[in-house]
Design an enzyme around this catalytic site. Structure first.
Site, PDB file in Angstrom:
ATOM      1  N   THR A  58      42.737  47.717  37.434  1.00 26.52           N
ATOM      2  CA  THR A  58      41.759  47.101  36.543  1.00 26.52           C
ATOM      3  C   THR A  58      41.575  45.638  36.944  1.00 26.52           C
ATOM      4  O   THR A  58      42.486  45.022  37.499  1.00 26.52           O
ATOM      5  CB  THR A  58      42.204  47.206  35.078  1.00 26.52           C
ATOM      6  OG1 THR A  58      43.491  46.594  34.936  1.00 26.52           O
ATOM      7  CG2 THR A  58      42.291  48.662  34.641  1.00 26.52           C
ATOM      8  N   GLY A  60      41.434  42.560  35.465  1.00 25.76           N
ATOM      9  CA  GLY A  60      42.360  41.525  35.015  1.00 25.76           C
ATOM     10  C   GLY A  60      43.747  41.680  35.611  1.00 25.76           C
ATOM     11  O   GLY A  60      44.396  40.697  35.969  1.00 25.76           O
ATOM     12  N   CYS A  61      44.183  42.923  35.722  1.00 23.26           N
ATOM     13  CA  CYS A  61      45.529  43.181  36.236  1.00 23.26           C
ATOM     14  C   CYS A  61      45.610  42.943  37.738  1.00 23.26           C
ATOM     15  O   CYS A  61      46.596  42.393  38.240  1.00 23.26           O
ATOM     16  CB  CYS A  61      45.946  44.613  35.907  1.00 23.26           C
ATOM     17  SG  CYS A  61      45.829  44.996  34.144  1.00 23.26           S
ATOM     18  N   SER A  62      44.583  43.356  38.459  1.00 27.01           N
ATOM     19  CA  SER A  62      44.594  43.254  39.922  1.00 27.01           C
ATOM     20  C   SER A  62      44.231  41.873  40.428  1.00 27.01           C
ATOM     21  O   SER A  62      44.678  41.468  41.500  1.00 27.01           O
ATOM     22  CB  SER A  62      43.613  44.273  40.522  1.00 27.01           C
ATOM     23  OG  SER A  62      44.045  45.597  40.303  1.00 27.01           O
ATOM     24  N   LEU A  66      48.819  40.492  38.535  1.00 31.79           N
ATOM     25  CA  LEU A  66      49.724  40.873  39.619  1.00 31.79           C
ATOM     26  C   LEU A  66      49.833  39.822  40.727  1.00 31.79           C
ATOM     27  O   LEU A  66      50.948  39.516  41.178  1.00 31.79           O
ATOM     28  CB  LEU A  66      49.294  42.219  40.204  1.00 31.79           C
ATOM     29  CG  LEU A  66      50.075  42.722  41.414  1.00 31.79           C
ATOM     30  CD1 LEU A  66      51.544  42.964  41.061  1.00 31.79           C
ATOM     31  CD2 LEU A  66      49.441  44.005  41.961  1.00 31.79           C
TER      32      LEU A  66
END
Length: 210
Positions: A58, A60-62, A66
């Site tokens: 996703t 925001g996560c990528s 992270l």
């Protein structure tokens, strides 16, 4: 169990799922076999950073969550951290693909007495980190001993069981949060107010508490 707080013991019986890295399954489209990971047992005598994201791949996560932990690996390692683990509600196959897409080998130990994989890099004592895998060299046991190690695992919180246990979910997904666990004791525990925020669960916030 209620929401975790500083001073709490990391709970017993916490099990995640992951796909260990093997060279023959290095391709992004190759599928290994998921195995259970007994976090309570494995982390009992380690200093661990655990951060949770709502979903692999996703934006925001990528893009915002992270990368901070990858970019700050050396700083995190310098604080005595043995392991950085990221969890999400996705299954182990998706988490394995996400690790590969980010150039991370999803394993702890490559060679017990000489070499460990660190975010896709092989680190050796008294030498600078090499570039990506193209510059890795074969290492056999009996070689230099590491002065410090730090590895990362991409783990599946199957059915969001752990996140539900601590009450930190976002609908059917894992919420965005971070924990520092030092030899079985929680020394930092923060959950984002919004799933889109990356502040208290980000690498900078975690580093400030190590």
């Amino acid at each position: 169990m209620s929401a975790p707080k500083v001073g709490d013991s990391f709970p017993e019986g916490v099990t995640f799922s992951y796909v260990p890295y093997t060279p023959e399954k290095d391709s992004l489209t190759a599928c290994g076999i998921p195995i259970n990971y007994d976090a309570s047992k494995e982390w009992a005598n380690k200093k661990v950073v655990l951060f949770s994201v709502p979903g692999a791949f996703t934006p925001g996560c990528s893009v915002r969550h992270l990368p901070g932990f990858i970019d700050n690996l050396e700083k995190i390692k310098g604080k005595g951290v043995d392991l950085v683990a990221v969890i999400a509600y996705n299954d182990a196959f998706v988490m394995n693909a996400w690790s590969k897409a980010n150039g991370v080998k999803n394993d702890d130990i490559v060679c017990f007495c000489a070499s460990f994989m660190v975010y896709g890099f092989r680190s050796r004592a008294n030498t600078a980190l090499p570039e990506r895998e193209t510059e890795l060299e074969d290492v056999v046991c009996g070689g230099p001993t590491l002065t410090s190690i730090c590895a990362q695992l991409f783990l599946s919180d199957v059915g969001t069981k752990f996140s539900q246990t601590i009450g930190w979910t976002m609908g059917e997904r894992t919420a965005r949060y971070a924990l520092i666990i030092d030899h079985g004791k929680i020394t930092y525990a923060e959950k984002e107010a919004s799933g889109g925020d990356v502040s208290v669960s980000g690498a900078d916030a975690v580093l400030s508490k190590l």
